[in-house]
Motif scaffolding. Structure first.
Motif, mmCIF file in Angstrom:
data_model
loop_
_atom_site.group_PDB
_atom_site.id
_atom_site.type_symbol
_atom_site.label_atom_id
_atom_site.label_comp_id
_atom_site.label_asym_id
_atom_site.label_seq_id
_atom_site.Cartn_x
_atom_site.Cartn_y
_atom_site.Cartn_z
ATOM 1 N N HIS A 67 92.209 -1.280 92.124
ATOM 2 C CA HIS A 67 93.017 -1.407 92.117
ATOM 3 C C HIS A 67 93.708 -2.480 92.903
ATOM 4 O O HIS A 67 94.256 -3.940 92.172
ATOM 5 N N THR A 123 101.591 -6.863 85.938
ATOM 6 C CA THR A 123 100.187 -5.914 85.489
ATOM 7 C C THR A 123 100.450 -4.547 83.997
ATOM 8 O O THR A 123 99.439 -3.587 84.025
ATOM 9 N N LEU A 124 101.809 -5.152 83.325
ATOM 10 C CA LEU A 124 101.399 -4.453 81.705
ATOM 11 C C LEU A 124 101.638 -5.835 80.722
ATOM 12 O O LEU A 124 102.092 -7.302 81.190
ATOM 13 N N VAL A 130 98.446 -1.139 80.473
ATOM 14 C CA VAL A 130 98.236 -1.456 81.819
ATOM 15 C C VAL A 130 97.220 -2.244 81.505
ATOM 16 O O VAL A 130 96.152 -2.349 81.041
ATOM 17 N N ALA A 134 94.196 2.895 84.887
ATOM 18 C CA ALA A 134 95.480 4.028 85.599
ATOM 19 C C ALA A 134 94.673 4.756 86.579
ATOM 20 O O ALA A 134 93.317 5.374 86.143
ATOM 21 N N ASN A 147 100.868 2.006 86.013
ATOM 22 C CA ASN A 147 100.535 0.647 87.090
ATOM 23 C C ASN A 147 100.473 1.006 88.326
ATOM 24 O O ASN A 147 100.886 0.006 88.860
#
Length: 302
Positions: A67, A123-124, A130, A134, A147
């Protein structure tokens, strides 16, 4: 003549095979994921630069590390700031400052300059899907990814460390951070790296981009926040100590001039979270009156 032509063909195919082999090796190397990625964080305080190299534990906290690596690749953290300086940690990854303006030591301008980052925009995609891996879903069928980050924490969140006792909150350690209230207990659907589905409270699975750096020594691991990295070498430990010393020296200098001086100013604000039931919700930051800027974060080893 035939032997010469045959030799030329053999040489040609040998070169071709070598080229293909090099290409395959390069692709394989690029796709390789190490157990311990490394990042470099550059922080500026009072015009002095401090370079911190971190070793991240992908082998233990796979989803967390991936992430943050993705956010780093998006250059999300460049020119962000430490917006919350607590007694045992400094929190960043959620705010920057408006451009321009002199900073008063009494803090009257610095809070006005504090500006929330648009995490969703970074992030979208336009269709709502996303850009980052995820790990939190809105439905059990996993058709609606979010997200947000699954909390790889051992305190009642279905996360288990195998053959590893977990990282400690020692000085300089980096961990995840969220201000989501603990009463946000509605279940969200999360997925462990193993693929096992887990239902967990949203406040434990609501991490976006914020992180903390521990500023004090502690042998205890955090049960509610994932500690996923530590300073990689002695030079980085020294750099972090020098940063903390510079901050303490600055405090002392200001307190000598004004015994009522405080390094931070309380800032009360609201956070809007479209996944939380109670949104916006009130939070309070201890904002440093002098900018602590995260100039850049880069991945140096994947």
């Amino acid at each position: 003549m035939a032997r010469t032509i045959g030799g030329k063909f053999a040489k040609f195919f040998s070169v071709l095979f070598s080229a293909v082999l090099i290409f395959v090796c390069a692709i394989t190397f690029a796709a390789c994921e190490s157990k311990y990625p490394e990042i470099e964080v550059k922080i500026t305080f009072q015009d002095e630069n401090y370079t911190l190299k971190y070793k991240l534990y992908r082998n233990a906290y796979k989803q967390t590390v991936e992430h943050y690596l993705k956010l780093i690749d998006l250059k999300f953290f460049d020119n962000t700031v430490i917006h919350d300086y607590q007694s045992d940690r400094m929190v960043g990854g959620g705010y920057t400052y408006k451009a321009g303006g002199e900073i008063d030591f009494d803090g009257t301008d610095i809070i006005d300059d504090l500006t929330v980052l648009d995490y969703d925009a970074a992030t979208l995609k336009e269709d709502g899907s996303v850009k980052i891996p995820a790990s939190v879903w809105l439905d059990a069928e996993r058709t609606q990814p979010t997200n947000r980050l699954y909390g790889e924490i051992t305190n009642n969140n279905g996360f288990v460390l195998n053959n590893f006792s977990g990282l400690k909150n020692k000085k300089g350690a980096i961990g995840t951070y969220s201000y989501t209230p603990s009463n946000e207990s509605d279940l969200v659907y999360t997925v462990r790296p193993s693929g096992t589905e887990v239902n967990g409270s949203y406040y434990k699975n609501s991490v976006t981009s914020m992180f903390y750096l521990a500023t004090s020594e502690s042998a205890a691991s955090s049960a509610d926040f994932c500690v996923f990295g530590e300073l990689a070498n002695s030079a980085s430990v020294t750099a972090f100590d020098n940063l903390l010393t510079a901050i303490e020296d600055y405090k002392t200098e200001q307190q000598t001039a004004d015994d009522q001086y405080s390094f931070t100013e309380e800032f009360q604000t609201e956070i809007t979270d479209n996944m939380a039931n109670e949104s916006p919700y009130a939070v309070s930051f201890q904002v440093p009156k002098v900018k602590i800027i995260v100039k850049s974060v880069r991945v140096t080893k994947y």
